[in-house]
Design a protein around this motif. Structure first.
Motif, PDB file in Angstrom:
ATOM      1  N   LEU A 178       0.770  -1.371  -0.166  1.00 47.23           N
ATOM      2  CA  LEU A 178       0.045  -0.157  -0.029  1.00 47.23           C
ATOM      3  C   LEU A 178       0.939   1.284  -0.043  1.00 47.23           C
ATOM      4  N   PRO A 179       1.946   1.410   0.812  1.00 47.89           N
ATOM      5  CA  PRO A 179       2.675   2.750   0.723  1.00 47.89           C
ATOM      6  C   PRO A 179       3.396   2.948  -0.720  1.00 47.89           C
ATOM      7  N   ASP A 231      -6.609   9.937   2.049  1.00 51.20           N
ATOM      8  CA  ASP A 231      -6.839   9.021   3.387  1.00 51.20           C
ATOM      9  C   ASP A 231      -5.895   8.133   3.333  1.00 51.20           C
ATOM     10  N   ARG A 232      -6.049   6.880   4.108  1.00 49.84           N
ATOM     11  CA  ARG A 232      -4.936   6.022   4.261  1.00 49.84           C
ATOM     12  C   ARG A 232      -4.646   5.024   2.871  1.00 49.84           C
ATOM     13  N   TYR A 233      -5.630   5.283   1.947  1.00 49.07           N
ATOM     14  CA  TYR A 233      -5.477   4.398   0.865  1.00 49.07           C
ATOM     15  C   TYR A 233      -4.918   5.278  -0.172  1.00 49.07           C
ATOM     16  N   HIS A 234      -4.808   6.450  -0.005  1.00 47.33           N
ATOM     17  CA  HIS A 234      -4.388   7.318  -1.381  1.00 47.33           C
ATOM     18  C   HIS A 234      -3.410   8.392  -1.049  1.00 47.33           C
ATOM     19  N   GLY A 235      -2.598   8.782  -1.893  1.00 45.69           N
ATOM     20  CA  GLY A 235      -1.458   9.848  -1.693  1.00 45.69           C
ATOM     21  C   GLY A 235      -1.886  10.952  -2.626  1.00 45.69           C
ATOM     22  N   GLY A 257     -10.445   1.890  -2.490  1.00 48.71           N
ATOM     23  CA  GLY A 257     -10.353   2.252  -1.100  1.00 48.71           C
ATOM     24  C   GLY A 257     -10.634   1.034  -0.063  1.00 48.71           C
ATOM     25  N   ALA A 258     -11.697   1.093   0.719  1.00 47.33           N
ATOM     26  CA  ALA A 258     -11.927   0.161   1.637  1.00 47.33           C
ATOM     27  C   ALA A 258     -12.577  -0.981   1.216  1.00 47.33           C
ATOM     28  N   ALA A 259     -13.424  -1.071   0.153  1.00 48.54           N
ATOM     29  CA  ALA A 259     -14.025  -2.008  -0.444  1.00 48.54           C
ATOM     30  C   ALA A 259     -14.065  -1.861  -2.176  1.00 48.54           C
TER      31      ALA A 259
END
Length: 524
Positions: free
Chosen positions: A118-119, A132-136, A173-175
């Motif tokens: 993911l990073p 968010d935690r999924y995107h930069g 994202g989450a799903a």
């Protein structure tokens, strides 16, 4: 001349590798691309994608006859231009499902689980919507919301809801489940390829050299070590590593031309065997695509813009507003759902094509039409990439071996029937006049199989032909180092143990980002 690193292939992965490795001013890097530069405007206008599968920037290859699909051959577009697939694809930004990467980890690819990778996805992104935690939002790769959605797209979402498919506003994202707008690799209303996003700024660095129109004939090895490459102009030397990034077709092809691959096949062609590696060119996986085409009740899609006067109007609209058909990839709407309801995650991907004359050999509908593509995402069938001859200019034998496993055929047809069901829902009635393909005459299982064997196509997602793993038969280890030859690394979609459950461009960029950091770490 001698370099620290020679990268073979200036595609989605190669451009990323060149840009990241030259962040170290002490690293001398040569990037070799067999194709040309991306000067033609089709490479940069979002709608230029429609011209890409018909020759521009492509090798012009096709599959061998598919023995489980009545001998059909499928045009197999592989990019031949700087930026590779990222310069000619439909610009959809998808990553697969998180469980795809968990499968890789469980197969022995330590460091390749979802939280591990993911990073590197985030590192690339310049996302215009999600933070968010999924995107930069600090990376070079433009990731944007579509600029040119049409009312029929919202009707498509409503039609999905009528049969229980939810709306999804972020597939990465989450799903993953549901229908929605795909984010696109675009920035400032233009395609954001790895050539424009990563390579172009890096070309200002004195430690990066780029050669286009430079087809590599073989990888040079000496005493079990990669030392350079041979081109028609001579041998170029690499003191640290040769990095192969020519894709799931090009990478195993070049390895075999270099005498690295299945020994019996190489001897049969008169190629001296450097290393017997049976898995090179094996494990080919791809997404097979079937489609529904419906005629519309009026000009609800972009078909009319194929006519010269409408095309001129579309060009003017794009220049003035950055909207309209030129700003569209034509496939920015779709989603993920289930053919097998017991599947661990969505196993079908939809692409809603905003026209009816998009697919090769299919004429546009008189009043305009709409296309809904359906692809089964986790095929069990495995194919091969082999050489037809020892001539480096000869096309390879590409055999995805579609439908070798009957389960793939069953799920593909279930996905097609699901696409038909969506198109028949009340929400789409104001837009859809009638289904034209497959059409009402296709009813029995045999009818569906026959239709597929006339009309199936590839989604252009080959993977797996230089499989990563921790077992002795794997082509590369989890650091992407070639098993059996030192100073040789592979970083592209060929290293995927299993193809991801989506488009493969963003995962390929992630692989290159992670590879670059591993290479930098090894240099320290």
């Amino acid at each position: 001349m001698t370099y620290d690193y020679i990268i073979i292939g200036g595609g989605s992965a190669g451009c990323v590798l060149a840009a990241r490795l030259t962040e170290d001013p002490a690293a001398r890097v040569l990037l070799l691309e067999a194709g040309g530069r991306d000067r033609h405007p089709f490479y940069h206008l979002p709608a230029g994608f429609a011209k890409m599968t018909k020759g521009i920037g492509s090798w012009g290859w096709q599959t061998v006859p598919q023995r489980h699909m009545r001998g059909m051959q499928i045009r197999y577009t592989q990019a031949r231009v700087i930026g590779g697939g990222s310069s000619i694809n439909a610009q959809l930004y998808t990553r697969g499902n998180a469980l795809d990467y968990e499968d890789w980890r469980q197969m022995g690819c330590i460091g390749w689980g979802y939280e591990d990778v993911l990073p590197w996805f985030r590192k690339s992104e310049f996302n215009d919507t999600h933070a968010d935690r999924y995107h930069g939002q600090d990376g070079p790769l433009g990731v944007s919301q579509p600029r040119a959605p049409l009312p029929i797209c919202e009707a498509f979402f409503a039609a999905g809801a009528e049969i229980g498919i939810p709306r999804n506003r972020d597939f990465t994202g989450a799903a993953q489940d549901g229908l929605g707008y795909y984010q696109l690799t675009q920035r400032w209303y233009r395609r954001s390829s790895t050539a424009t996003a990563f390579l172009k700024p890096a070309l200002k660095r004195p430690n990066l050299a780029l050669k286009t129109g430079a087809q590599v004939l073989r990888i040079v090895t000496e005493k079990g070590r990669a030392t350079g490459v041979e081109t028609p102009e001579g041998i170029l030397r690499a003191t640290t590593e040769v990095i192969l990034a020519s894709g799931a077709i090009g990478s195993p092809r070049l390895l075999q031309l270099s005498g690295i691959g299945p020994a019996d096949d190489l001897r049969r062609l008169g190629i001296p065997v450097v290393l017997d590696r049976p898995q090179v060119g094996s494990n080919l996986q791809d997404h097979l695509d079937l489609f529904v085409i419906a005629e519309c009740t009026g000009p609800h899609t972009y078909d009319r813009y194929a006519k010269p006067h409408w095309s001129a109007l579309a060009g003017l609209q794009y220049l003035l507003t950055r909207k309209g058909p030129v700003a569209s990839s034509l496939f920015e709407t779709g989603g993920f759902w289930y053919a097998d309801r017991s599947a661990r995650s969505p196993d079908i991907q939809f692409h809603l094509g905003l026209g009816s004359g998009i697919e090769a050999g299919v004429a546009a509908m008189p009043q305009g039409g709409v296309t809904l593509n359906s692809a089964f995402l986790r095929p069990r069938s495995r194919g091969t990439v082999r050489l037809a001859s020892a001539d480096p200019k000869a096309a390879p034998l590409i055999d995805p071996n579609y439908w070798q496993d009957p389960y793939d055929r069953e799920m593909s047809i279930k996905g097609l029937k699901l696409a038909q069901e969506i198109m028949r829902q009340p929400a789409l009635k104001p837009f859809v006049l009638a289904e034209r393909l497959p059409g009402p005459e296709v009813r029995s299982d045999e009818d569906y199989i026959a239709y597929a064997c006339r009309n199936a196509k590839t989604d252009h997602h080959p993977a797996g032909t230089c499989r990563m793993g921790s077992d002795p038969e794997a082509v590369v280890d989890p650091h992407l180092r070639f098993n059996g030859i030192d100073n040789l690394r592979i970083a592209d979609a060929s290293i995927m143990p299993t193809v991801v459950s989506s488009n493969t461009n963003a995962p390929t960029i992630m692989i290159a980002e992670k590879a670059a950091d591993m290479i930098k770490e090894a240099r320290r």
